[in-house]
Scaffold this motif. Structure first.
Motif, PDB file in Angstrom:
ATOM      1  N   UNK A 175       1.035  -1.063   0.041  1.00 40.57           N
ATOM      2  CA  UNK A 175      -0.003  -0.111  -0.005  1.00 40.57           C
ATOM      3  C   UNK A 175       0.795   1.322   0.033  1.00 40.57           C
ATOM      4  N   UNK A 176       1.934   1.154   0.612  1.00 43.71           N
ATOM      5  CA  UNK A 176       2.813   2.518   0.782  1.00 43.71           C
ATOM      6  C   UNK A 176       3.359   2.881  -0.660  1.00 43.71           C
ATOM      7  N   UNK A 177       3.697   1.943  -1.416  1.00 42.58           N
ATOM      8  CA  UNK A 177       4.158   2.175  -2.946  1.00 42.58           C
ATOM      9  C   UNK A 177       3.212   2.678  -3.683  1.00 42.58           C
ATOM     10  N   UNK A 178       1.632   2.288  -3.566  1.00 47.53           N
ATOM     11  CA  UNK A 178       0.842   2.657  -4.277  1.00 47.53           C
ATOM     12  C   UNK A 178       0.225   4.262  -3.983  1.00 47.53           C
ATOM     13  N   UNK A 179       0.125   4.375  -2.541  1.00 43.33           N
ATOM     14  CA  UNK A 179      -0.272   5.740  -1.952  1.00 43.33           C
ATOM     15  C   UNK A 179       0.862   6.710  -2.453  1.00 43.33           C
ATOM     16  N   UNK A 180       2.064   6.179  -2.519  1.00 45.13           N
ATOM     17  CA  UNK A 180       3.145   7.108  -2.762  1.00 45.13           C
ATOM     18  C   UNK A 180       3.174   7.708  -4.210  1.00 45.13           C
ATOM     19  N   UNK A 181       2.787   6.709  -5.234  1.00 42.43           N
ATOM     20  CA  UNK A 181       2.786   7.120  -6.623  1.00 42.43           C
ATOM     21  C   UNK A 181       1.382   8.021  -6.859  1.00 42.43           C
ATOM     22  N   UNK A 182       0.246   7.862  -6.063  1.00 41.52           N
ATOM     23  CA  UNK A 182      -1.020   8.569  -5.958  1.00 41.52           C
ATOM     24  C   UNK A 182      -0.493  10.054  -5.491  1.00 41.52           C
ATOM     25  N   UNK A 183       0.100  10.207  -4.496  1.00 42.67           N
ATOM     26  CA  UNK A 183       0.496  11.463  -3.793  1.00 42.67           C
ATOM     27  C   UNK A 183       1.289  12.236  -4.884  1.00 42.67           C
ATOM     28  N   UNK A 184       2.296  11.797  -5.610  1.00 37.91           N
ATOM     29  CA  UNK A 184       3.121  12.449  -6.707  1.00 37.91           C
ATOM     30  C   UNK A 184       2.376  12.929  -7.820  1.00 37.91           C
ATOM     31  N   UNK A 185       1.457  12.135  -8.344  1.00 35.64           N
ATOM     32  CA  UNK A 185       0.524  12.269  -9.467  1.00 35.64           C
ATOM     33  C   UNK A 185      -0.417  13.600  -9.034  1.00 35.64           C
ATOM     34  N   UNK A 186      -0.838  13.558  -7.911  1.00 36.32           N
ATOM     35  CA  UNK A 186      -1.722  14.789  -7.278  1.00 36.32           C
ATOM     36  C   UNK A 186      -0.863  15.792  -6.989  1.00 36.32           C
ATOM     37  N   UNK A 187       0.236  15.761  -6.851  1.00 34.47           N
ATOM     38  CA  UNK A 187       1.231  17.139  -6.678  1.00 34.47           C
ATOM     39  C   UNK A 187       1.257  17.575  -7.809  1.00 34.47           C
ATOM     40  N   UNK A 188       1.366  16.786  -9.084  1.00 36.77           N
ATOM     41  CA  UNK A 188       1.742  17.268 -10.451  1.00 36.77           C
ATOM     42  C   UNK A 188       0.480  18.004 -10.905  1.00 36.77           C
ATOM     43  N   UNK A 189      -0.678  17.134 -10.682  1.00 41.23           N
ATOM     44  CA  UNK A 189      -1.974  17.854 -11.174  1.00 41.23           C
ATOM     45  C   UNK A 189      -2.078  19.065 -10.616  1.00 41.23           C
ATOM     46  N   UNK A 190      -1.989  19.276  -9.046  1.00 43.51           N
ATOM     47  CA  UNK A 190      -2.271  20.589  -8.536  1.00 43.51           C
ATOM     48  C   UNK A 190      -1.530  21.674  -8.975  1.00 43.51           C
ATOM     49  N   UNK A 191      -0.148  21.486  -9.346  1.00 38.32           N
ATOM     50  CA  UNK A 191       0.806  22.425  -9.923  1.00 38.32           C
ATOM     51  C   UNK A 191       0.255  22.842 -11.098  1.00 38.32           C
ATOM     52  N   UNK A 192      -0.057  21.982 -11.956  1.00 34.30           N
ATOM     53  CA  UNK A 192      -0.591  22.436 -13.382  1.00 34.30           C
ATOM     54  C   UNK A 192      -1.753  23.120 -13.131  1.00 34.30           C
ATOM     55  N   UNK A 193      -2.778  22.809 -12.198  1.00 31.70           N
ATOM     56  CA  UNK A 193      -3.931  23.537 -12.161  1.00 31.70           C
ATOM     57  C   UNK A 193      -3.725  25.092 -11.482  1.00 31.70           C
ATOM     58  N   UNK A 194      -2.760  25.064 -10.771  1.00 32.11           N
ATOM     59  CA  UNK A 194      -2.214  26.402 -10.044  1.00 32.11           C
ATOM     60  C   UNK A 194      -1.640  27.500 -11.103  1.00 32.11           C
ATOM     61  N   UNK A 195      -0.883  26.687 -11.751  1.00 31.30           N
ATOM     62  CA  UNK A 195      -0.141  27.562 -12.906  1.00 31.30           C
ATOM     63  C   UNK A 195      -1.046  28.084 -13.999  1.00 31.30           C
ATOM     64  N   UNK A 196      -2.010  27.145 -14.310  1.00 28.84           N
ATOM     65  CA  UNK A 196      -2.786  27.522 -15.643  1.00 28.84           C
ATOM     66  C   UNK A 196      -3.849  28.663 -14.957  1.00 28.84           C
ATOM     67  N   UNK A 197      -4.215  28.345 -13.629  1.00 33.44           N
ATOM     68  CA  UNK A 197      -5.045  29.515 -13.316  1.00 33.44           C
ATOM     69  C   UNK A 197      -4.315  31.011 -13.166  1.00 33.44           C
ATOM     70  N   UNK A 198      -3.218  30.689 -12.493  1.00 36.95           N
ATOM     71  CA  UNK A 198      -2.151  31.924 -12.406  1.00 36.95           C
ATOM     72  C   UNK A 198      -2.058  32.738 -14.019  1.00 36.95           C
ATOM     73  N   UNK A 199      -1.860  31.765 -14.916  1.00 35.42           N
ATOM     74  CA  UNK A 199      -1.453  32.433 -16.147  1.00 35.42           C
ATOM     75  C   UNK A 199      -2.642  32.944 -16.628  1.00 35.42           C
TER      76      UNK A 199
END
Length: 400
Positions: free
Chosen positions: A198-222
């Motif tokens: 479970x640790x490995x699966x949750x870790x990958x999910x968290x990283x993908x969510x980090x990337x997604x929120x950064x794209x959301x933040x920067x497209x909004x800021x842009x």
């Protein structure tokens, strides 16, 4: 050991715990379990002090801001935190039940019924409850922010230094042993392979969510600041990788400032917003704590909470993590109180949350500081200072 970073020490603690639980006699495992029990009680004792030591000075310092800019920046940072936590909840509600299907963890669900119990326990009752500590922190922080004197403000600042010292000198160094005890007990009970999967699966999910929120933040800021989001993100790479190395938003501030100004944020706004966001904007940490806490809830065999029941926890995260220290694991330390009071986490579950959080702490910090520039771009535009520097216009698309 001191030369190793926290993550290598934590991983070493997990590995040692697994080996001890698998290869050593019961008495050896119980020694580690006894240490974990004592350390867990100490952690419970320190939690109210951590809340007061972090939240009160953080709120007090917010009162020294620049009026309108303070309100805009604080509001945007808190809104970003809520969006990040809510998005993590919505994705987790779909993905985590699938990832954790067929996995349960008896030791986390009922630690009192675990296979091995400590030789003895040492009671360390906290000086006050978690909610009392939160209310005390709010009253002190708001009161000091309204006062012009420096005496109580200095006292809170020094108390924060004391609490940070406890975390840096006692809690953080002993965490690998605490985690080793938890994993040794789970290994002895035959549950560790489930958790590592479970640790490995949750870790990958968290990283993908980090990337997604950064794209959301920067497209909004842009969209608001008329920037090229891809150029803006590219300009933030030095801050992102610096944060991965330092695991500290505060230590990365000089690099974040330079990157923000490269993105065309005016000096006066960057100098104000970036240091402030380093203490109040933790979207990456919120994603991690939300996702990991939901994973632990499912591993404990509980039903997935509804958004109405869980959203108050997300709202409190944005407050309790204010001014979380610039040390590895500061956000999860500040959140231990509400994990315990609002989600009912046990000592074993808190230990797993710490382990889960710290394994990705570098990436969570990198997400935090990278998102800070998106906030500063929006603040710069709303404040009427949205002029862009010529060095930003490296391409025709960036100048549009």
């Amino acid at each position: 050991m001191k030369k190793l970073g926290l993550l290598p020490r934590l991983l070493l603690g997990i590995a040692c715990g697994i080996l001890i639980g698998a290869l050593t006699p019961e008495a050896v495992v119980k020694i580690l379990v006894t240490f974990s029990g004592i350390f867990g009680n100490f952690l419970n004792f320190v939690i109210p002090l951590i809340i007061i030591g972090f939240v009160a000075p953080g709120i007090a310092e917010l009162g020294q801001g620049a009026g309108r800019l303070l309100g805009i920046t604080t509001g945007l940072a808190y809104l970003s935190t809520l969006i990040a936590g809510t998005a993590a909840y919505l994705v987790s509600s779909v993905v985590l039940p699938v990832l954790t299907s067929g996995y349960t963890m008896t030791a986390a669900q009922n630690p009192e019924e675990a296979l091995l119990k400590p030789f003895f326990t040492v009671d360390m009752p906290p000086v006050m409850g978690v909610m009392s500590a939160l209310l005390t922190a709010f009253i002190l922080g708001l009161g000091v922010a309204a006062l012009k004197g420096r005496s109580l403000r200095d006292v809170l600042g020094e108390f924060q230094q004391v609490v940070e010292g406890v975390i840096q000198k006692a809690i953080i160094p002993l965490l690998p042993i605490h985690v080793a005890g938890i994993f040794a007990n789970m290994t002895y009970a035959g549950e560790v392979m489930r958790i590592l999967t479970i640790f490995g699966k949750v870790f990958m999910l968290v990283i993908l969510l980090h990337i997604a929120i950064l794209f959301f933040q920067y497209f909004t800021a842009a969209a608001i600041g008329r920037r090229n989001p891809f150029v803006a993100l590219r300009n933030m790479l030095p801050a992102y990788f610096t944060a991965i190395g330092t695991q500290s938003s505060a230590a990365t501030i000089p690099v974040t400032l330079r990157c923000a100004k490269t993105n065309g944020v005016s000096d006066e706004v960057a100098d104000f917003a970036i240091p402030l966001c380093a203490t109040i904007h933790l979207s990456g940490s919120t994603i991690t704590l939300t996702t990991c806490s939901l994973a632990v809830i499912l591993l404990a065999g509980h039903a997935f909470p509804s958004l109405a029941a869980y959203f108050p926890f997300i709202m409190m995260l944005g407050i309790t993590m204010v001014a979380a220290p610039g040390v590895p694991g500061g956000a999860v330390m500040a959140a231990l109180g509400i994990l315990q009071s609002m989600l009912g986490f046990t000592e074993a579950q808190l230990g797993l949350m710490i382990a889960l959080y710290l394994t990705q702490d570098s990436f969570g910090t990198a997400c935090n500081v990278t998102g800070d520039c998106a906030i500063s771009i929006i603040v710069d535009t709303l404040a009427g200072n949205g002029h862009r520097r010529e060095k930003l216009a490296q391409s025709p698309a960036a100048a549009r």
